[in-house]
Design a protein around this motif. Structure first.
Motif, short mmCIF file in Angstrom:
data_model
loop_
_atom_site.label_atom_id
_atom_site.label_comp_id
_atom_site.label_asym_id
_atom_site.label_seq_id
_atom_site.Cartn_x
_atom_site.Cartn_y
_atom_site.Cartn_z
N TYR A 181 3.50 16.68 -8.62
CA TYR A 181 4.44 17.79 -8.87
C TYR A 181 5.02 17.67 -10.28
O TYR A 181 5.21 18.68 -10.97
N MET A 182 5.30 16.44 -10.71
CA MET A 182 5.84 16.23 -12.05
C MET A 182 4.84 16.68 -13.11
O MET A 182 5.21 17.28 -14.12
N ALA B 234 -0.64 17.62 -4.52
CA ALA B 234 0.71 17.14 -4.24
C ALA B 234 1.16 17.55 -2.84
O ALA B 234 1.71 16.76 -2.08
N ALA B 235 0.87 18.82 -2.50
CA ALA B 235 1.24 19.32 -1.17
C ALA B 235 0.50 18.56 -0.07
O ALA B 235 1.07 18.24 0.98
N ASP C 122 4.86 10.43 -0.35
CA ASP C 122 5.78 11.23 -1.16
C ASP C 122 5.79 10.81 -2.62
O ASP C 122 6.03 11.64 -3.50
N HIS C 123 5.51 9.54 -2.90
CA HIS C 123 5.49 9.09 -4.30
C HIS C 123 4.32 9.72 -5.06
O HIS C 123 4.49 10.16 -6.21
N GLU C 124 3.14 9.81 -4.41
CA GLU C 124 2.01 10.49 -5.05
C GLU C 124 2.28 11.98 -5.18
O GLU C 124 1.92 12.60 -6.19
N GLY D 54 10.54 10.56 -1.64
CA GLY D 54 9.84 10.08 -2.83
C GLY D 54 10.75 9.75 -3.99
O GLY D 54 10.31 9.20 -5.00
N VAL D 55 12.03 10.12 -3.86
CA VAL D 55 13.04 9.87 -4.90
C VAL D 55 14.38 9.58 -4.21
O VAL D 55 14.53 9.81 -3.01
#
Length: 550
Positions: free
Chosen positions: A328-329, A310-311, A321-323, A352-353
């Motif tokens: 992270y989720m 994620a980082a 950012d979406h990946e 990403g959000v």
């Protein structure tokens, strides 16, 4: 001459063997018969014993043809051990001779031998050397079970378990497995563990009991039990998740021959090496390579791989950012505090959000509830950095205090600054501020080193000492503080607290300027102009242009 002598000796040895075997055929087979041998036959017994030993050695070496040659005369004499192992050799020989095997198992079965009962049960069960007959198989197994033989008890359980669909009888299988397990049968104990683990045959799922039974079977060297215990520790089922302990169980199972354990151990070693490579590439800022390496591990559920992947998606150019949010989720669902913090930052910044401060606070608070110092700090920073009308220093200070109490360097530094400047309703307290800066400096907060240097350079709350100030600016500059780099450059330029050294001054001005520090850039441009050479004047221009652009 020597060759002829060797051949003659070899033939004499063969002849002696034949005479020995022929003589053996006249012997009776019971121990009492051996004891009552006539003086002319008593000399044969040592050969009899030695031949049996040789036959069993060849059997252990899987030389089944030789085993048959050696044990057949002894079996015909009625030796029970020879008969039983001869039958097994006929089974295992290539090609097998199942009819001969059945013949010799029958002979030993007539003497009440439970090993023969089991062997005949297996032969009737599989239809080897006889017509397949499950009822006959059960009868043979039950003969052994009546003698309390654990192998017979196990075979009865296995037989009822493995019957075709409608004939399968788990309840009866469990009864026999329980009897076999209570008499110490390893595989029966393992099978019972599996039944409790999966709730088979009407048994309620009981992972704790299953694990206890797997441990009991593992102590009896059942390879698959070692593997199953490893799975418990790998997944954290009924125990605290521990990859290192899982690896140890997989290792012991692999050494005992479990293919499952060998594969699992291979996966762990592969994952460990791949993870190490991925983290190395992340440290090198090779984010594309990091993603390529860590993605397969992340998809296997490796928590560290998921978090670092994620980082890498965040830091890659261009960022995804979406990946990053997706991974992270996934880690957040496993209660990972680093993921909570990362998600809080993404909602806070709208990466990403859709930007959402309330959502950001919720993620930070999830980490704070676990006492995570980074989450506590982020909550303080969030309330401090809100737009003017929403800024809440009082709440920020509360979170900073909690974070500082748990050893967070930047929270400690921020509190020091609040006390130094009297922010958020706190009274100015330079002594306490300096103490907090020292605490943060010990935790390698670069700006705290700079601030302590300022205290000594100005003489606030301490006796002014530019030499000591220079030491603090030096340590802060080495840690990357652009402020400390400019201040240290000033001291070298002016020769205060250190010997005047324009080269050192320029070095530190350049370091700060390259970090985008406006004062550092201005100082660097001014320094080039003051040096007043054609080279230095030319170097001043780019920095003056950067300042003009800003």
């Amino acid at each position: 001459m020597n060759k002829r002598l060797i051949k003659l000796t070899h033939r004499l040895l063969i002849l002696s063997g034949i005479i020995f075997l022929a003589g053996c055929n006249t012997l009776q087979t019971q121990p009492s018969a051996i004891e009552n041998q006539s003086p002319t036959q008593s000399h044969i017994f040592p050969f009899y014993k030695e031949a049996l030993k040789m036959g069993l050695t060849e059997f252990d070496r899987k030389n089944y043809g030789k085993t048959i040659d050696i044990l057949l005369p002894l079996a015909e004499l009625g030796n029970l051990t020879a008969q039983l192992n001869l039958a097994a050799a006929y089974e295992l020989h290539t090609p097998a001779d199942d009819h001969e095997a059945v013949k010799w198992y029958m002979k030993t079965a007539k003497k009440g031998n439970p090993d023969a009962f089991n062997a005949l049960g297996l032969m009737y069960e599989s239809g080897r050397g006889v017509i397949k007959n499950n009822d006959e198989a059960i009868e043979w197994f039950q003969l052994g079970a009546e003698q309390g033989d654990s192998e017979a008890l196990f075979n009865l359980g296995r037989h009822y378990q493995q019957r075709p669909g409608a004939e399968q009888d788990y309840a009866t299988a469990i009864q026999w497995y329980m009897k076999a397990a209570s008499s110490g049968h390893p595989l029966a104990t393992h099978q019972l563990a599996t039944f409790y683990a999966h709730g088979v045959g009407g048994l309620e799922v009981n992972q704790k009991l299953a694990l206890d039974l797997y441990h009991a079977a593992a102590a009896l060297n059942v390879p698959e039990s070692h593997y199953e215990i490893g799975v418990y520790y790998k997944t954290g089922l009924a125990v605290i998740k521990n990859q290192s302990t899982a690896a140890k169980w997989f290792q012991s199972g692999a050494e005992l021959g479990s293919a499952s354990a060998q594969a699992a151990l291979g996966d762990l070693y592969w994952q460990k090496e791949a993870l190490k490579m991925g983290l190395t590439e992340l440290d090198r800022r090779n984010y594309g390579t990091t993603i390529d390496i860590l993605l397969p591990l992340a998809e296997l559920g490796n928590l560290t791989a998921q978090l670092k992947l994620a980082a890498a998606y965040e830091l890659h150019t261009p960022a995804d950012d979406h990946e990053a949010l997706k991974w992270y989720m996934k880690t957040a669902k496993k209660d990972n505090v680093d993921a909570f913090n990362a998600l809080g930052l993404m909602y806070e910044s709208g990466r990403g959000v859709i930007k959402n401060n309330d959502e950001a606070i919720e993620w930070f608070q999830l980490g704070a509830e676990q006492g995570d110092s980074e989450a506590l700090f982020n909550l303080g920073r969030h309330y401090q950095q809100r737009p003017a009308a929403e800024q809440d220093y009082a709440t920020a200070i509360q979170w900073y205090m909690k974070a500082a109490a748990s050893g967070h360097p930047l929270a400690t530094h921020q509190l020091a600054t609040f006390y130094a400047q009297g922010i958020g309703g706190l009274e100015v307290n330079q002594a306490l501020a300096l103490e907090l800066y020292h605490t943060a400096a010990a935790l390698n907060a670069p700006e705290s080193h700079y601030e302590i240097g300022v205290y000594y350079n100005t003489g606030v709350a301490v006796i002014k000492n530019q030499s000591t100030a220079a030491k603090w600016f030096q340590s802060g500059a080495m840690l990357g503080s652009a402020n400390a780099q400019v201040a240290l450059g000033d001291l070298y330029w002016q020769g205060e607290g250190v010997l005047r050294n324009s080269d050192q001054a320029m070095r530190w001005y350049v370091s700060s300027a390259e970090q985008g520090h406006k004062v550092g850039q201005q100082k660097l441009a001014n320094a080039y102009q003051q040096l007043d050479t054609q080279y230095d004047l030319a170097n001043a221009v780019p920095w003056e242009n950067k300042l003009a652009e800003q």
